[in-house]
Design an enzyme around this catalytic site. Sequence first.
Site, mmCIF file in Angstrom:
data_model
loop_
_atom_site.group_PDB
_atom_site.id
_atom_site.type_symbol
_atom_site.label_atom_id
_atom_site.label_comp_id
_atom_site.label_asym_id
_atom_site.label_seq_id
_atom_site.Cartn_x
_atom_site.Cartn_y
_atom_site.Cartn_z
ATOM 1 N N GLU A 80 -6.295 9.561 -2.246
ATOM 2 C CA GLU A 80 -7.472 9.995 -1.499
ATOM 3 C C GLU A 80 -7.411 11.501 -1.267
ATOM 4 O OE1 GLU A 80 -9.971 8.222 -0.877
ATOM 5 O OE2 GLU A 80 -9.254 6.147 -1.079
ATOM 6 N N ARG A 90 -16.672 -2.027 9.937
ATOM 7 C CA ARG A 90 -17.582 -3.100 9.535
ATOM 8 C C ARG A 90 -17.053 -4.459 9.986
ATOM 9 N NH1 ARG A 90 -17.950 -5.857 5.063
ATOM 10 N NH2 ARG A 90 -16.381 -4.638 3.965
ATOM 11 N N CYS A 143 -7.497 2.654 7.301
ATOM 12 C CA CYS A 143 -6.812 3.514 6.324
ATOM 13 C C CYS A 143 -7.224 4.962 6.486
ATOM 14 C CB CYS A 143 -7.091 3.044 4.900
ATOM 15 S SG CYS A 143 -6.224 1.518 4.497
ATOM 16 N N HIS A 166 -4.892 4.618 -1.914
ATOM 17 C CA HIS A 166 -5.463 3.266 -1.866
ATOM 18 C C HIS A 166 -5.091 2.533 -3.155
ATOM 19 C CE1 HIS A 166 -8.686 3.457 1.450
ATOM 20 N NE2 HIS A 166 -8.013 2.346 1.648
HETATM 21 N N1 PCA Z 1 -6.875 -1.394 3.921
HETATM 22 C C1 PCA Z 1 -7.829 -1.140 4.973
HETATM 23 C C2 PCA Z 1 -7.000 -1.153 6.238
HETATM 24 C C3 PCA Z 1 -5.677 -1.677 5.876
HETATM 25 C C4 PCA Z 1 -5.649 -1.746 4.419
HETATM 26 O O1 PCA Z 1 -4.685 -2.078 3.721
HETATM 27 C C5 PCA Z 1 -8.608 0.139 4.761
HETATM 28 O O2 PCA Z 1 -8.822 0.528 3.601
HETATM 29 O O3 PCA Z 1 -9.029 0.759 5.734
#
Ligand code: PCA
Length: 212
Positions: A80, A90, A143, A166
């Site tokens: 990211e 959400r 996240c 991610h």
């Molecule tokens: N993904 C979520 C929160 C925890 C995770 O593993 C996110 O993308 O915010």
Amino acid sequence: MVTILLTGFEPFGGDARNPSGEAVEHVVRAWDGPERLVPAILPVSFDAAAEQLRALIGEHDPQIVVASGLAGGRTQVTPERVAINLRDARIPDNAGAQPLDEPSVAGGPAAYFATLPVKAIAQAIREAGVPAAVSHTAGTFVCNHVMYVAADEASRRPGMRTGFVHVPWSADTAPADAPSLPARDIAHALRIAVRIAVDAPADAAVTAGTLH
Ligand code: PCA
């Protein structure tokens, strides 16, 4: 001695597993240094995750923070580039909190850029045969919040660099019809992200821009 804090997340949203936490466990099991790798599996709670992250940073004083989480539906591993100062959930987090248009840090800047070399990380992961691309939104859930809070800590700690990766579902955790990658590829990608974060402080001079 360089210290790296590597985090993943617990399952959330009613899911039984979270491939990010599992990948962190794989990376830690296979880690042979020379840097000190501090792993943590964070709760999917805005408040508890931020609190634990700040405590871990205070305790271990890492030079590098690589946080990771699941982005179900994505097909690639995505470093990211930016965390925004916004919590707009959400779904409720695992503690039942569902903030609506609240800042991650009151009074903080609108956004922080990752200070890890996101392009070099995506490039190195691709060269290892795993699909990867720089992402320009980490969403507005836990996240993004953790990425923002890590950058907020770094704003008061000269020399500390932070970022977030991610990951897609792994093949053995994915719901039916969801895109996935083999779990070992996700762990490999995370290992590469850590390695490049340590070895390549300057980013690659290639575009990772998008037209939309
Ligand atoms: N993904 C979520 C929160 C925890 C995770 O593993 C996110 O993308 O915010």
